[in-house]
Design an enzyme around this catalytic site. Structure first.
Site, PDB file in Angstrom:
ATOM      1  N   GLY A 179       7.298   3.457  -6.219  1.00 37.52           N
ATOM      2  CA  GLY A 179       6.232   4.410  -5.937  1.00 37.52           C
ATOM      3  C   GLY A 179       6.442   5.154  -4.632  1.00 37.52           C
ATOM      4  O   GLY A 179       7.504   5.084  -4.006  1.00 37.52           O
ATOM      5  N   CYS A 199       0.649   9.150  -3.541  1.00 33.44           N
ATOM      6  CA  CYS A 199       1.577   9.011  -4.669  1.00 33.44           C
ATOM      7  C   CYS A 199       2.323  10.311  -4.967  1.00 33.44           C
ATOM      8  O   CYS A 199       2.785  10.539  -6.086  1.00 33.44           O
ATOM      9  CB  CYS A 199       0.838   8.530  -5.919  1.00 33.44           C
ATOM     10  SG  CYS A 199       0.033   6.928  -5.680  1.00 33.44           S
ATOM     11  N   ALA A 259      -4.411   2.838  -8.131  1.00 29.61           N
ATOM     12  CA  ALA A 259      -2.964   3.008  -7.977  1.00 29.61           C
ATOM     13  C   ALA A 259      -2.242   1.742  -8.431  1.00 29.61           C
ATOM     14  O   ALA A 259      -2.806   0.646  -8.414  1.00 29.61           O
ATOM     15  CB  ALA A 259      -2.612   3.314  -6.523  1.00 29.61           C
ATOM     16  N   TYR A 308       3.844   7.164  -1.265  1.00 31.70           N
ATOM     17  CA  TYR A 308       2.911   6.733  -0.221  1.00 31.70           C
ATOM     18  C   TYR A 308       1.551   6.364  -0.818  1.00 31.70           C
ATOM     19  O   TYR A 308       1.036   7.048  -1.707  1.00 31.70           O
ATOM     20  CB  TYR A 308       2.717   7.845   0.814  1.00 31.70           C
ATOM     21  CG  TYR A 308       3.835   7.928   1.820  1.00 31.70           C
ATOM     22  CD1 TYR A 308       3.969   6.973   2.827  1.00 31.70           C
ATOM     23  CD2 TYR A 308       4.775   8.952   1.750  1.00 31.70           C
ATOM     24  CE1 TYR A 308       5.006   7.041   3.743  1.00 31.70           C
ATOM     25  CE2 TYR A 308       5.816   9.033   2.660  1.00 31.70           C
ATOM     26  CZ  TYR A 308       5.924   8.067   3.649  1.00 31.70           C
ATOM     27  OH  TYR A 308       6.956   8.133   4.546  1.00 31.70           O
ATOM     28  N   THR A 309       0.991   5.281  -0.305  1.00 32.07           N
ATOM     29  CA  THR A 309      -0.316   4.808  -0.741  1.00 32.07           C
ATOM     30  C   THR A 309      -1.122   4.394   0.486  1.00 32.07           C
ATOM     31  O   THR A 309      -0.561   3.937   1.481  1.00 32.07           O
ATOM     32  CB  THR A 309      -0.171   3.603  -1.692  1.00 32.07           C
ATOM     33  OG1 THR A 309       0.586   3.982  -2.832  1.00 32.07           O
ATOM     34  CG2 THR A 309      -1.524   3.103  -2.166  1.00 32.07           C
ATOM     35  N   ARG A 354       8.366  -1.696  -2.643  1.00 33.56           N
ATOM     36  CA  ARG A 354       7.954  -1.648  -4.049  1.00 33.56           C
ATOM     37  C   ARG A 354       8.241  -0.258  -4.584  1.00 33.56           C
ATOM     38  O   ARG A 354       8.582   0.656  -3.838  1.00 33.56           O
ATOM     39  CB  ARG A 354       6.456  -1.942  -4.195  1.00 33.56           C
ATOM     40  CG  ARG A 354       5.595  -1.128  -3.251  1.00 33.56           C
ATOM     41  CD  ARG A 354       4.395  -0.480  -3.890  1.00 33.56           C
ATOM     42  NE  ARG A 354       3.632   0.265  -2.877  1.00 33.56           N
ATOM     43  CZ  ARG A 354       3.786   1.556  -2.638  1.00 33.56           C
ATOM     44  NH1 ARG A 354       4.685   2.264  -3.302  1.00 33.56           N
ATOM     45  NH2 ARG A 354       3.060   2.158  -1.713  1.00 33.56           N
ATOM     46  N   SER A 374      -4.424  -1.338  -6.934  1.00 29.03           N
ATOM     47  CA  SER A 374      -5.547  -1.160  -6.007  1.00 29.03           C
ATOM     48  C   SER A 374      -6.575  -0.274  -6.687  1.00 29.03           C
ATOM     49  O   SER A 374      -6.228   0.714  -7.341  1.00 29.03           O
ATOM     50  CB  SER A 374      -5.088  -0.542  -4.679  1.00 29.03           C
ATOM     51  OG  SER A 374      -4.516   0.736  -4.879  1.00 29.03           O
ATOM     52  N   HIS A 430      -4.153   1.858   1.905  1.00 30.32           N
ATOM     53  CA  HIS A 430      -4.968   0.672   1.684  1.00 30.32           C
ATOM     54  C   HIS A 430      -5.947   0.539   2.842  1.00 30.32           C
ATOM     55  O   HIS A 430      -5.604   0.857   3.993  1.00 30.32           O
ATOM     56  CB  HIS A 430      -4.119  -0.597   1.609  1.00 30.32           C
ATOM     57  CG  HIS A 430      -3.220  -0.657   0.414  1.00 30.32           C
ATOM     58  ND1 HIS A 430      -3.653  -0.379  -0.860  1.00 30.32           N
ATOM     59  CD2 HIS A 430      -1.910  -0.973   0.298  1.00 30.32           C
ATOM     60  CE1 HIS A 430      -2.658  -0.524  -1.711  1.00 30.32           C
ATOM     61  NE2 HIS A 430      -1.580  -0.868  -1.033  1.00 30.32           N
TER      62      HIS A 430
END
Length: 220
Positions: free
Chosen positions: A71, A180, A149, A73-74, A69, A164, A76
């Protein structure tokens, strides 16, 4: 019609990816309705198409997945509501920027249900809250922290991935990445802001405010 899917427990990331892929293909083929998928993941990091290797500070802390996707780094994990948004932009307007703005507006309206003022920031995707209760930043600016995010992908103008919102995750888990790609600001959650909000409370607010942005609310 938008179908609401709510998963209990935590959903493995690979299973979520394959589930989204399948549903998006069905929506594109006209054999399934649009959908919102509410879920939580076990602790993990995801990398988007703009992720920088140096922003993965602790690569061995949790599993790292290529999210495929937009963006960077995220994180979860439990206590964070993930909503995978699978909508047909062929019917809703083929405008990616407008769609991201709608997702931000949905989050901001949802946070307002708890008297939290969510804000946009120029050049940063996601939703932020000001923290006047905290000391000024290293650059003597008022402190602000990210509470939600956004990361999306389109295939045949069908959206997947999504948003999220931090309800009560372990905020120390964000330390393994530069979230991010933004190092000068922190992250927060509804509970960190002093609000005793449950996941069920947030879900109810998300469903209440969906119609004000996207049209008729989803149904199970």
């Amino acid at each position: 019609m938008v179908e609401l899917i709510v998963s209990t427990g935590t959903v493995p990331y690979a299973a979520a990816l394959s589930g989204m892929e399948k549903r998006v293909a069905e929506i594109a083929a006209g054999t399934a309705d649009e959908a919102l998928w509410f879920l939580e993941h076990p602790p993990l990091y995801t990398s988007g198409t703009s992720a920088k290797p140096e922003d993965l500070v602790d690569p061995h802390r949790f599993p790292v997945f290529d999210a495929r996707r937009g963006g960077q780094y995220t994180y979860h994990g439990p206590g964070q509501r993930v909503v995978y948004v699978m909508l047909d932009l062929n019917k809703r307007g083929r405008d990616v920027r407008a769609f991201v703005n709608q997702l931000e507006a949905w989050i901001i309206a949802t946070l307002a249900e708890f008297n939290v003022r969510g804000e946009r920031r120029e050049g940063r995707v996601g939703v932020w809250v000001s923290r006047p209760d905290k000391p000024l930043s290293a650059t003597s600016q008022p402190r602000e922290e990210k509470i939600a995010a956004i990361g999306v992908k389109l295939r045949k103008w069908i959206s997947f991935h999504g948003i999220s919102i931090n309800v009560e995750p372990d905020l120390s888990h964000f330390d393994g990445i530069v979230p991010c790609g933004i190092s000068e600001h922190g992250v927060t959650s509804l509970v960190d802001l002093g609000l005793p909000v449950s996941m069920a409370d947030l879900d109810a607010a998300l469903l209440k405010t969906f119609a004000s942005v996207f049209g008729p609310a989803p149904s199970a």
